[in-house]
Design a protein around this motif. Structure first.
Motif, PDB file in Angstrom:
ATOM      1  N   TYR A  10       0.816  -1.226   0.000  1.00  0.00           N
ATOM      2  CA  TYR A  10       0.000   0.000   0.000  1.00  0.00           C
ATOM      3  C   TYR A  10       0.852   1.280   0.000  1.00  0.00           C
ATOM      4  O   TYR A  10       0.349   2.354  -0.241  1.00  0.00           O
ATOM      5  CB  TYR A  10      -0.963   0.005   1.201  1.00  0.00           C
ATOM      6  N   ILE A  11       2.110   1.125   0.269  1.00  0.00           N
ATOM      7  CA  ILE A  11       3.002   2.293   0.220  1.00  0.00           C
ATOM      8  C   ILE A  11       3.684   2.382  -1.147  1.00  0.00           C
ATOM      9  O   ILE A  11       3.763   3.445  -1.752  1.00  0.00           O
ATOM     10  CB  ILE A  11       4.064   2.200   1.345  1.00  0.00           C
ATOM     11  N   ILE A  37       0.882   4.865  -1.538  1.00  0.00           N
ATOM     12  CA  ILE A  37       0.874   6.200  -0.933  1.00  0.00           C
ATOM     13  C   ILE A  37       1.942   7.105  -1.565  1.00  0.00           C
ATOM     14  O   ILE A  37       1.694   8.286  -1.811  1.00  0.00           O
ATOM     15  CB  ILE A  37       1.123   6.087   0.597  1.00  0.00           C
TER      16      ILE A  37
END
Lengths: 427, 316
Positions: B123-124, B131
């Protein structure tokens, strides 16, 4: 306490602890001479009730119908773990009595003499043999019938009619060509809609719509080499889709489940899969979901009127279990039920095509995806004996998956991708 | 505890551990090496093929790409982890405000399961939903957006950073424990002698913590060669095996391609490479004082034994 007594106690304790350490290595037999005969069914999903509800229902119904006599219990693990477990259990003789196995691996089990020859079973059960209608031939190596199809797979593209309408694109038909397909892709892109949702991370096997491509370029006629002019043309068509930006940007970091979710959420117009996703498509998209085999090609002599209606991976029977008369009777009873009309009806109700064909078994009106498949099958086209990816050894199968996704992601040229398959076959 | 010092009791105490170590560590290694000389699908009998798997390996582009990725991750993780974990430990060892909270925060990634670490970093780093690229988009720096994972170039660097993040707290803790063990009088003497902070670190702390540094270095080396879950979770080794490490490639060949023989040859080479690196480190940077002490201890023991033997002979 004297020192010598202490020592003896310490030695006994150490031995007991060592024995305890190895206690977990033993095996237990669930069959009992008094109660019902229990057979183990090794399945390739971790939670059969959630992930294979139809098979789970068939087993539940069988257990209820044979209460006190036979019981089927699942030995469940995700596909990769299941595959590893079966090999390990084959080595130490603890395989389940019946188990699902990938078609690429099943011949090795047959050669190793681990699984039973089911030709006698089919000879004794002519009605089931007839209902299978030749679908079992994919698992006959000439010497033995080493497996029976778990289900019938119908593979191709699901599409979302609402998104096609939004982009002003006509729905594909059985006669749609690759050129027309490319136009569709361009129009969908122009409308800001991702044409095809697909994911390769830990799921390179999710190449089902391209089985139709391979078949329509004469996969069944290949002899020894994969890098042939016909196969290069086939892979060039996949590369053309990449160039036209037919796929989502997240191919490399998405799994099959992510790609499916994107389609179900209305974020992509098409999704390559098979009949096992009918239920999910009906639930998410309702009457907007439809099914298409994929395009026809005009630059090949291979037959184009081919439907990818093929046997899924087989279920096989542990040869050792068939030597135990009680277990053999239970296994036979279960196979009779699994391939009988009641289980076929359960399958249809759960939007899964069974491996068998029985009259008066059909989908209901609200099974939109399945009805669309039945409509596509209505032309009565021929089907290959097995899906192309299911005709290979595990190493070459892996190379095929790698080749297709390598071309989709622009990492391999069509010729390089096919060379890699040839290299895998040579090893 | 006189009776424990007798040789037969020592053997008795060591035997269970030795048996378990042999059965669960040495024997599997021996079996893996044996299978590496065979063609084996996991079923039936392996066929002996000599060095064929090793010849294939050296001609296999994916082996070299996995090797390159592993070495990139090793160099990056080794340098970053060794230097920064030591520096952070020095900082946290000072009685500063908020150092306890900082210790807890730095250590927290070490208690997260590696598979969860992978999910967090997807998710980063994900080029589309991550992100980092999201922030770059938001601040109008689209030019700095990259395919942090899932591409052919940056993935091993990104994975090294993930590993760094995960391991940092654990290694900092080892260094802090080492710093706490340093005798205060030595540090006080250094201050009296007018040593500045840099001199204290380079002339006193580092030499006195050589064994700690060696431990940390070996933990990093062996750890990097075992990175598995992070790769599986972030990229699955893709695209097209381009982000595989030696361990994940060995796993893929063994279990996905069903090529146990080749997979085991990859595992054997991975094992040998990590042994060589540990060997090189020990030879050049190992704690030489400790080695000297051990040598002296062995010499003394030998002399004592000889003297005992001579005394026995004399008495007879």
């Amino acid at each position: 306490m004297k020192t010598s007594v202490k020592k003896i106690v310490a030695i006994i304790a150490a031995m007991a602890m060592t024995l305890c350490l190895f206690a977990g290595c033993g095996s237990s037999d669930s069959a009992s001479s008094d109660g019902p005969v229990t057979i183990k069914f090794g399945i390739h999903v971790a939670n059969p009730a959630e992930q294979e509800p139809v098979t789970n229902q068939i087993v539940t119904d069988f257990n209820a119908a044979n209460d006190g006599q036979y019981t089927v219990e699942f030995e469940a693990a995700d596909t990769e773990t299941h595959s590893k477990n079966m090999k390990l259990e084959a080595e130490d003789g603890t395989l389940p009595d019946i188990f699902w196995i990938d078609a690429s691996e099943a011949p090795e089990y047959a050669e190793a003499g681990i699984i039973a020859d089911l030709s006698g079973y089919l000879a004794d059960n002519a009605d089931i043999d007839e209902a299978l209608n030749g679908m079992e031939n994919a698992f006959n190596n000439g010497d033995m019938q080493y497996g029976l199809p778990y289900q019938c797979n119908v593979q191709g593209f699901y599409y979302n009619k609402a998104l096609f309408d939004k982009a002003g694109v006509d729905y594909p038909t059985n006669a749609t060509t690759q050129d027309e397909f490319m136009e569709m892709v361009n129009k969908l892109n122009a409308a800001g809609i991702t044409p095809i949702s697909i994911g390769s991370k830990n799921s390179a096997f999710a190449m089902w719509p391209f089985n139709e491509y391979l078949t329509r370029y004469g996969w069944d006629n290949l002899e020894g080499t994969y890098n042939t002019p016909e196969m290069v043309k086939c892979f060039e068509k996949i590369a053309a889709l990449t160039e036209a930006k037919a796929f989502n940007d997240t191919v490399a970091t998405s799994e099959y489940f992510d790609a499916k979710q994107a389609f179900l959420d209305g974020n992509a117009a098409m999704f390559g899969s098979g009949q096992w996703d009918c239920g999910a498509c009906d639930e998410a998209l309702g009457e907007n979901v439809a099914f298409w085999w994929g395009p026809q090609f005009t630059d090949t002599d291979a037959p184009q009127e081919m439907a990818m209606k093929v046997p899924s991976a087989p279920i096989v029977v542990n040869a050792a279990s068939m030597e135990d008369p009680a277990k053999a009777a239970a296994i036979t009873a279960f196979l009779n039920y699994y391939y009988g009309p009641e289980a076929a009806a359960t399958s249809f109700a759960g939007s899964i095509f069974p491996a068998t064909n029985y009259a008066d078994v059909a989908a209901t009106e609200t099974q939109y995806a399945m009805n669309s498949m039945i409509e596509a099958l209505g032309d009565g086209w021929q089907s290959p004996t097995a899906a192309p990816d299911q005709t290979l050894s595990p190493a070459v199968q892996e190379a095929l998956y790698d080749a297709i996704f390598g071309v989709i992601q622009g990492n391999y040229s069509p010729a390089d991708a096919l060379d890699k398959m040839d290299a895998a076959a040579a090893n | 505890m006189y009776w424990l010092s007798k040789t037969r009791y020592k053997i008795g105490l060591l035997l269970p551990s030795f048996c378990i170590y042999t059965v669960f560590i040495l024997l599997p290694i021996a079996m893996a090496v044996r299978y590496s000389f065979t063609k084996y699908s996991g079923l039936g009998k392996p066929q002996f093929t000599g060095l064929q798997n090793y010849v294939r390996m050296f001609q296999d582009d994916l082996f070299w790409s996995s090797f390159k990725n592993t070495m990139i991750m090793f160099v990056l993780a080794f340098v970053l982890l060794l230097v920064l974990s030591f520096a952070i430990a020095l900082l946290l060892n000072k009685k500063l405000k908020g150092s306890d909270l900082s210790k807890a925060l730095i250590f927290s990634p070490a208690i997260i399961a590696p598979i969860i670490v992978g999910i967090i970093w997807v998710y980063i780093l994900d080029p589309n939903v991550g992100i980092i690229n999201g922030i770059l988009d938001a601040i109008g720096a689209e030019g700095l957006k990259h395919q942090w994972i899932g591409g052919a170039t940056l993935t091993p660097y990104s994975l090294a950073i993930v590993y760094f993040w995960q391991q940092l707290g654990y290694l900092v803790t080892i260094f802090i424990a080492g710093l706490k063990m340093l005798p205060e009088e030595v540090m006080e003497a250094a201050i009296i002698d007018g040593a500045n902070e840099w001199q204290k670190v380079t002339r006193i702390i580092i030499p006195m913590m050589k064994s700690n540094i060696s431990t940390v270095a070996i933990l990093i080396i062996t750890g990097v060669f075992k990175i598995f879950e992070i790769v599986q979770q972030t990229t699955g080794g893709g695209p097209n095996h381009l982000s595989e490490t030696l361990v994940t490639y060995s796993y893929t060949m063994t279990f996905d391609s069903g090529d146990y023989g080749y997979g085991m040859s990859l595992a054997t080479v991975t094992f040998i490479v990590s042994l060589i690196i540990v060997g090189i480190y020990s030879a050049f940077f190992g704690d030489k004082e400790e080695k000297k002490e051990a040598k002296a201890r062995r010499k003394l023991a030998k002399e004592a034994k000889a003297a005992k033997k001579a005394a026995k002979g004399g008495a007879a």
